[in-house]
Write a protein that holds these residues in place. Structure first.
Motif, mmCIF file in Angstrom:
data_model
loop_
_atom_site.group_PDB
_atom_site.id
_atom_site.type_symbol
_atom_site.label_atom_id
_atom_site.label_comp_id
_atom_site.label_asym_id
_atom_site.label_seq_id
_atom_site.Cartn_x
_atom_site.Cartn_y
_atom_site.Cartn_z
ATOM 1 N N THR A 270 0.806 -1.226 0.000
ATOM 2 C CA THR A 270 0.000 0.000 0.000
ATOM 3 C C THR A 270 0.836 1.273 0.000
ATOM 4 O OG1 THR A 270 -0.162 -0.144 2.429
ATOM 5 C CG2 THR A 270 -1.972 -1.095 1.128
ATOM 6 N N THR A 271 2.137 1.163 0.227
ATOM 7 C CA THR A 271 2.983 2.357 0.278
ATOM 8 C C THR A 271 4.017 2.419 -0.842
ATOM 9 O OG1 THR A 271 4.543 1.295 1.805
ATOM 10 C CG2 THR A 271 2.738 2.567 2.781
ATOM 11 N N THR A 272 4.178 1.353 -1.607
ATOM 12 C CA THR A 272 5.192 1.303 -2.661
ATOM 13 C C THR A 272 4.554 1.550 -4.024
ATOM 14 O OG1 THR A 272 6.488 -0.298 -1.380
ATOM 15 C CG2 THR A 272 6.988 -0.115 -3.729
ATOM 16 N N GLU A 273 5.171 2.434 -4.788
ATOM 17 C CA GLU A 273 4.664 2.739 -6.127
ATOM 18 C C GLU A 273 5.664 2.325 -7.192
ATOM 19 O OE1 GLU A 273 3.448 6.719 -6.728
ATOM 20 O OE2 GLU A 273 1.900 6.687 -5.163
ATOM 21 N N ARG A 274 5.134 1.810 -8.294
ATOM 22 C CA ARG A 274 5.914 1.513 -9.486
ATOM 23 C C ARG A 274 5.090 1.895 -10.704
ATOM 24 N NH1 ARG A 274 8.254 -4.507 -7.951
ATOM 25 N NH2 ARG A 274 9.662 -3.828 -6.268
ATOM 26 N N GLY A 276 3.896 4.605 -11.519
ATOM 27 C CA GLY A 276 2.816 5.533 -11.254
ATOM 28 C C GLY A 276 1.631 4.981 -10.502
ATOM 29 N N ARG A 277 1.690 3.745 -10.034
ATOM 30 C CA ARG A 277 0.574 3.235 -9.236
ATOM 31 C C ARG A 277 1.107 2.374 -8.092
ATOM 32 N NH1 ARG A 277 -2.521 -1.548 -12.662
ATOM 33 N NH2 ARG A 277 -0.721 -2.911 -13.003
ATOM 34 N N ARG A 278 0.280 2.293 -7.044
ATOM 35 C CA ARG A 278 0.667 1.497 -5.887
ATOM 36 C C ARG A 278 0.678 0.012 -6.248
ATOM 37 N NH1 ARG A 278 -2.886 5.001 -2.395
ATOM 38 N NH2 ARG A 278 -1.448 6.451 -1.361
ATOM 39 N N GLU A 281 -2.493 -2.008 -6.255
ATOM 40 C CA GLU A 281 -3.434 -1.890 -7.369
ATOM 41 C C GLU A 281 -3.105 -2.846 -8.510
ATOM 42 O OE1 GLU A 281 -3.199 2.195 -8.424
ATOM 43 O OE2 GLU A 281 -3.993 2.915 -6.506
#
Length: 394
Positions: A270-274, A276-278, A281
């Motif tokens: 829930t805190t890591t993005e790649r 442009g999205r978490r 998702e």
């Protein structure tokens, strides 16, 4: 089978949580609570850990499920389950071998003098034990052990070697299986002894493991054990060992540590993005987390089945094997899954300042291999279940 907690069980859970919260302010907290390092948890291996266990004893929480005549208060095993789970969630040492394995085996099989000698000290966290089972050529096939116990006046002289005795460098007493009748069938000629670790005939040498945990080789050179330190009947030790191992498989292996890992996985997702999205998702990530969460719920139910069987007065044999096999495999699955999704940076150790989560998952990947071996390997658990639960030929 209804696993809903009663009002009193919920009250006890709340009391344990409040106590552990207050312990966070204790000067020893940084040593006692080690959720980052699995190899530092579970065992009361330092003075700080031992003092923490004494504080648990002062609360009356060690040996709660023992019968009243042996110092317990008759609580059902679910109370010890609640305590152990909360301890494991915080990375604190568990109630351990003394209460959960050796104490219960002494209650069922030892004579009165051994019970009076050891049970009060276990309840007050005054002593700790090492287990002397495995040998260089007797690991999974424990009944093939060769440590020899020869009859001498007033007792037995032990000569040979043990391996993978994890607590031998700090424990006060040694719970040892030795061969007392070399001519009997291999399951029939084994006896259990309690040995003072200060005996001059014992030599303890460190063994390092891939998971950073210390274990030990122990050499016996004419270690004389008096008759009063024989547990139960001579040559009946195999029965007691099997019971003690069943107790170990649910005393040492808990769901709480898995719940803490699941919380780490959820926080990462829930805190890591790649791109442009978490990560939470990503459909593949979500599917993987759901699979791990499902396995976690299975592990929780299997653990409660063990507690239920023990509460009925039985020895949870099949239940303990299913529980141990499932929990240790899930520890590995979580570590594997996280390293796969963390990529190359996931294998940085905690010494590296760029390590993700202080290198937690790299360390977990190495340490969880050991969990599939201790207390009987995964292959042994499958063999037990194939014979005892499914009735397949041995």
């Amino acid at each position: 089978m209804d696993f809903t907690f009663t009002d009193d069980e919920r009250r006890f859970d709340t009391e344990v949580v409040a106590f552990l919260d207050s312990e966070r302010d204790h000067p020893d907290a940084a040593v006692v609570f080690a959720p980052q390092r699995e190899a530092d948890a579970q065992l009361a291996s330092t003075p700080e850990h031992k003092e923490f266990m004494r504080r648990l004893a002062d609360k009356g929480w060690l040996g709660m499920s023992w019968p009243e005549e042996f110092g317990g208060d008759g609580h059902e095993g679910l109370y010890e389950y609640i305590l152990n789970e909360r301890l494991s969630q915080r990375g604190a040492p568990l109630i351990g071998k003394g209460v959960g394995m050796i104490g219960k085996t002494l209650i069922r099989h030892a004579d009165e003098q051994l019970q009076k000698r050891f049970l009060p000290e276990i309840r007050t966290a005054s002593i700790d034990f090492a287990l002397g089972y495995s040998e260089p050529d007797s690991g999974s096939d424990l009944a093939s052990l060769k440590l020899r116990a020869t009859r001498v006046e007033g007792g037995w002289a032990l000569n040979g070697q043990k391996r993978f005795s994890t607590s031998a460098h700090f424990a006060e007493w040694y719970w040892v299986a030795a061969r007392t009748d070399p001519d009997a069938p291999k399951h029939k000629g084994i006896t259990l002894f309690l040995i003072d670790m200060a005996d001059p005939g014992l030599t303890v040498l460190e063994q390092k493991t891939m998971g950073d945990e210390r274990t030990n080789e122990v050499f016996f050179d004419d270690v004389v054990v008096p008759d009063e330190n024989v547990v139960g009947e001579v040559n009946s030790g195999w029965t007691y060992i099997c019971e003690a191992l069943d107790y170990e498989r649910f005393t040492i292996y808990t769901v709480g540590a898995l719940e803490s890992k699941m919380a780490r996985i959820m926080e990462w997702a829930t805190t890591t993005e790649r791109r442009g999205r978490r990560m939470s998702e990503d459909p593949q990530v979500r599917a993987g987390i759901v699979a791990l969460a499902t396995d976690l719920e299975v592990a929780r139910m299997l653990t409660l089945r063990v507690i239920d069987e023990a509460a009925r007065g039985g020895v949870p044999s099949n239940e303990a094997s299913m529980c141990k096999l499932t929990l240790t495999r899930l520890h590995q699955k979580m570590a594997d899954w996280m390293l796969e999704h963390l990529g190359p940076s996931g294998v940085l150790t905690h010494e590296d300042p760029d390590a993700i989560d202080d290198g937690f998952w790299e360390h977990s990947y190495r340490f969880t291999v050991l969990e599939t071996i201790g207390g009987g390997s995964s292959e042994i658990q499958k063999n037990i279940l194939s014979r005892r639960a499914l009735g397949l030929p041995g």
